[in-house]
Design a protein around this motif. Structure first.
Motif, PDB file in Angstrom:
ATOM      1  N   PRO A 132      93.689-124.854 -57.000  1.00  0.00           N
ATOM      2  CA  PRO A 132      94.619-124.473 -55.937  1.00  0.00           C
ATOM      3  C   PRO A 132      94.961-125.601 -54.968  1.00  0.00           C
ATOM      4  N   GLU A 133      94.056-126.561 -54.797  1.00  0.00           N
ATOM      5  CA  GLU A 133      94.287-127.592 -53.797  1.00  0.00           C
ATOM      6  C   GLU A 133      94.929-128.870 -54.336  1.00  0.00           C
ATOM      7  N   PHE A 134      95.186-128.928 -55.644  1.00  0.00           N
ATOM      8  CA  PHE A 134      95.769-130.125 -56.242  1.00  0.00           C
ATOM      9  C   PHE A 134      97.029-129.790 -57.017  1.00  0.00           C
ATOM     10  N   GLU A 135      97.974-130.720 -57.038  1.00  0.00           N
ATOM     11  CA  GLU A 135      99.199-130.545 -57.825  1.00  0.00           C
ATOM     12  C   GLU A 135      98.941-130.789 -59.310  1.00  0.00           C
ATOM     13  N   ASP A 136      97.999-131.683 -59.604  1.00  0.00           N
ATOM     14  CA  ASP A 136      97.728-132.071 -60.988  1.00  0.00           C
ATOM     15  C   ASP A 136      97.186-130.915 -61.810  1.00  0.00           C
ATOM     16  N   LYS A 137      97.430-131.022 -63.115  1.00  0.00           N
ATOM     17  CA  LYS A 137      96.815-130.109 -64.080  1.00  0.00           C
ATOM     18  C   LYS A 137      95.840-130.929 -64.905  1.00  0.00           C
ATOM     19  N   PHE A 138      94.737-130.312 -65.292  1.00  0.00           N
ATOM     20  CA  PHE A 138      93.666-131.026 -65.959  1.00  0.00           C
ATOM     21  C   PHE A 138      93.436-130.477 -67.363  1.00  0.00           C
ATOM     22  N   PRO A 139      93.679-131.301 -68.394  1.00  0.00           N
ATOM     23  CA  PRO A 139      93.392-130.847 -69.755  1.00  0.00           C
ATOM     24  C   PRO A 139      91.882-130.795 -69.996  1.00  0.00           C
TER      25      PRO A 139
END
Length: 150
Positions: free
Chosen positions: A55-62
């Motif tokens: 919720p606090e980051f724009e990035d998505k993590f694979p």
């Protein structure tokens, strides 16, 4: 002789729930979104790749190289230098010990900072999971709003 030292980030907690409930709380995105991530592209399953969003980051993590041993362990890669291994241990009172180990980074100043931060991060993950699985409390909600990029 040159030592090739690798850093580890570790955390552990005991959760007063059966091992099956704790395992499901980790692999099931509907449960994980209540205490850890905001979105997931799917359930954690061996050989599958999923995408996590916080919720606090724009990035998505694979989340890659997922390996599951039912009610025993979950491992995955989300940082190309490390492997996360979550192990579950059933206790006689039907509670569960959860241990998280993330390892693989070489010893240097930047990575030492990483190890300290991630140990705290995994301890937070475990505390939030305990609060949610035992009491339905969502500790993470709003906890890291200050980290959002403005």
């Amino acid at each position: 002789m040159e030592l090739n030292m690798r850093l580890e980030s570790n955390a552990a907690i005991q959760i007063q729930k059966p091992i099956e409930d704790v395992f499901e709380g980790i692999v099931n995105p509907e449960k994980m979104t209540k205490y850890f991530i905001s979105e997931s592209s799917g359930r954690l399953e061996s050989g599958k790749e999923v995408i996590w969003k916080f919720p606090e980051f724009e990035d998505k993590f694979p989340v890659k190289e997922i390996k599951i041993e039912n009610n025993s362990s979950i491992s995955f890669v989300w940082d190309l230098e490390t492997v996360v291994i979550i192990t579950l241990e059933k206790l006689p009172d039907d509670s569960t010990i959860v241990r998280v180990n993330e390892n693989g980074k070489e010893l240097n100043e930047d990575n030492l900072s990483w190890a300290l931060e991630n140990s705290g991060g995994w301890a937070n993950f475990l505390a939030c999971m305990k609060a949610y699985l035992e009491y339905g409390i969502q500790l993470r909600k709003g906890a890291f709003e200050f980290m959002r990029k403005r």
